[in-house]
Write a protein that holds these residues in place. Structure first.
Motif, mmCIF file in Angstrom:
data_model
loop_
_atom_site.group_PDB
_atom_site.id
_atom_site.type_symbol
_atom_site.label_atom_id
_atom_site.label_comp_id
_atom_site.label_asym_id
_atom_site.label_seq_id
_atom_site.Cartn_x
_atom_site.Cartn_y
_atom_site.Cartn_z
ATOM 1 N N ALA A 106 -3.157 5.132 9.531
ATOM 2 C CA ALA A 106 -2.705 6.357 10.188
ATOM 3 C C ALA A 106 -1.502 6.933 9.447
ATOM 4 C CB ALA A 106 -2.358 6.073 11.647
ATOM 5 N N GLY A 107 -0.576 6.079 9.034
ATOM 6 C CA GLY A 107 0.605 6.541 8.314
ATOM 7 C C GLY A 107 0.274 7.179 6.982
ATOM 8 N N LEU A 115 -2.941 14.185 9.534
ATOM 9 C CA LEU A 115 -2.809 13.638 10.876
ATOM 10 C C LEU A 115 -1.406 13.911 11.401
ATOM 11 C CD1 LEU A 115 -3.752 11.888 13.247
ATOM 12 C CD2 LEU A 115 -3.226 9.859 11.893
ATOM 13 N N ASP A 116 -1.343 14.428 12.625
ATOM 14 C CA ASP A 116 -0.073 14.706 13.288
ATOM 15 C C ASP A 116 0.037 13.786 14.504
ATOM 16 O OD1 ASP A 116 2.128 15.622 14.637
ATOM 17 O OD2 ASP A 116 1.397 17.677 14.900
ATOM 18 N N PRO A 117 0.965 12.825 14.510
ATOM 19 C CA PRO A 117 1.077 11.900 15.637
ATOM 20 C C PRO A 117 1.369 12.585 16.961
ATOM 21 C CG PRO A 117 2.349 11.113 13.755
ATOM 22 C CD PRO A 117 1.926 12.509 13.438
ATOM 23 N N ASP A 118 1.906 13.787 16.934
ATOM 24 C CA ASP A 118 2.237 14.498 18.170
ATOM 25 C C ASP A 118 1.109 15.393 18.668
ATOM 26 O OD1 ASP A 118 4.841 13.395 18.341
ATOM 27 O OD2 ASP A 118 5.542 14.830 16.842
ATOM 28 N N HIS A 140 1.107 8.333 21.674
ATOM 29 C CA HIS A 140 0.985 7.464 22.848
ATOM 30 C C HIS A 140 0.060 6.280 22.553
ATOM 31 C CE1 HIS A 140 1.917 11.329 25.298
ATOM 32 N NE2 HIS A 140 3.029 10.654 25.075
ATOM 33 N N ALA A 141 -1.054 6.539 21.882
ATOM 34 C CA ALA A 141 -1.978 5.456 21.553
ATOM 35 C C ALA A 141 -1.404 4.533 20.489
ATOM 36 C CB ALA A 141 -3.316 6.035 21.085
#
Length: 376
Positions: A106-107, A115-118, A140-141
């Motif tokens: 993911a990073g 990919l945007d974690p937010d 959150h996940a």
């Protein structure tokens, strides 16, 4: 399939996953590389303190049902142990230590701008829009802070966790039960009566959701992405595999299968802030966030603080909270990858413990790792 996770069958089962469950290959480049052995006698000859007891390391390894242990110091394998019939070419399932690999992938995509974690999970995986994950953020996940009606009860043969295992083909189907897939199971989960972003609540479906987000964001299947962006650039010596469901969806939350040496190499990549052979494979900013960004209050209010009181959790990794800043990946039945920044030591451990979660064995393993860190 009824007993592959139970003693004594799990010793064989954990090493022979492709004979039990469908898997997809994560290949290395140029074929499997033969590697020289390391003297195992040095490691097992030492005595260490475990609580108030003095124990030989060999006894600790036996009592924690160790299949393999690899110790790296500053990028070099300095010690290892293999149980009978397990070699440095043998592979083993990681179970939930797979989650930490998924967090690193993911990073990589975050750094790519894919990919945007937010962002909402449903923006990447519309299949989950009407589920508990529909209004949850990827963050959150990643941090196990979603609101789910789900209990991770390994001993319940009839609840949602058993359904979850069957969807991933880890357990045999029940007569008359409609066939589920990982995605259809995740889409069926309901939201609990509290908002996302609350306490740390360990729920493996979060990690499979992250795996789906990673696939959709990259536009590639999980094993293909991992091979191209992580496994091959890392210089892994042996092919890895990951279990898949009947649709071919990878079990990103628990299905990776690899050698202990390659697992340790992955850990050393993280110790080196994502740099290998002068190439930045994983963004250093993501690793620093993973090591330091955990929310202490969320951990204290969560369901794992009893066995790791000073801990926290970020991006699918555990932070120990100790003075060395050690952090680790952890899977059921005793799978560990511990990284100690102060001593520059990485320890990978495969086990076939009789029960999925045993807090007393966690404490024995932690004592072992602390001692080996100073011996290496």
């Amino acid at each position: 399939m009824h007993n592959w996770r139970e003693r004594p069958f799990n010793t064989w089962g954990f090493r022979n996953i492709p004979e039990l469950i469908p898997t997809a290959e994560i290949p290395v480049v140029g074929g499997v590389v033969e590697e020289p052995k390391v003297d195992e006698a040095w490691l097992t000859s030492h005595e260490i303190m475990v609580g108030d007891r003095v124990m030989h390391i060999s006894d600790v390894l036996a009592q924690t049902f160790t299949d393999a242990l690899v110790v790296m110091k500053r990028g070099k394998i300095v010690a290892e142990f293999h149980a009978p019939d397990f070699t440095n070419r043998s592979r083993h399932i990681l179970f939930s230590a797979s989650k930490s690999v998924t967090g690193i992938l993911a990073g990589i995509l975050v750094a790519d701008g894919l990919l945007d974690p937010d962002e909402l999970i449903s923006a990447y995986v519309p299949d989950l829009k009407t589920s508990a994950f529909g209004d949850a953020r990827v963050r959150h996940a990643l941090d196990m802070r979603t609101s789910l009606v789900f209990t991770e009860n390994y001993g319940d043969p009839k609840g949602d966790f058993a359904r979850y295992r069957r969807a991933g083909l880890l357990d045999p189907a029940l007569d008359g039960e409609p066939a589920e897939t990982v995605i259809s199971f995740l889409a069926s989960l309901k939201k609990a009566p509290f908002e996302h972003g609350g306490p740390f609540l360990y729920c493996s479906p979060n990690s499979d959701v992250v795996g789906l987000v990673v696939e959709r964001a990259a536009g590639e299947r999980f094993p293909d992405l991992m091979a191209k962006r992580l496994w091959q650039p890392l210089g892994a010596r042996s092919h890895a595999r990951i279990t898949v469901d009947r649709e071919g969806t990878a079990r990103a939350g628990g299905g990776l299968f690899m050698t202990a040496r390659d697992f340790a190499r992955f850990g050393d990549l993280i110790r080196c802030d994502g740099l290998v052979n002068g190439k930045q494979i994983v963004p250093s900013e993501w690793i620093r966030d993973t090591v330091t960004g955990g929310d202490r209050q969320a951990w204290i209010d969560g369901n794992f603080a009893s066995w790791l009181p000073a801990g926290s959790y970020r991006n699918q990794w555990y932070q120990s909270g100790n003075a060395d800043g050690a952090f680790f990946a952890l899977g059921i039945h005793g799978q560990w990858l511990l990284i100690n920044p102060r001593t520059e030591v990485v320890i990978a451990k495969f086990s076939s413990q009789p029960n999925p979660a045993m807090d007393e064995m966690k404490q024995m393993n932690i004592a072992l790792f602390e001692a080996v860190n100073e011996l290496a």
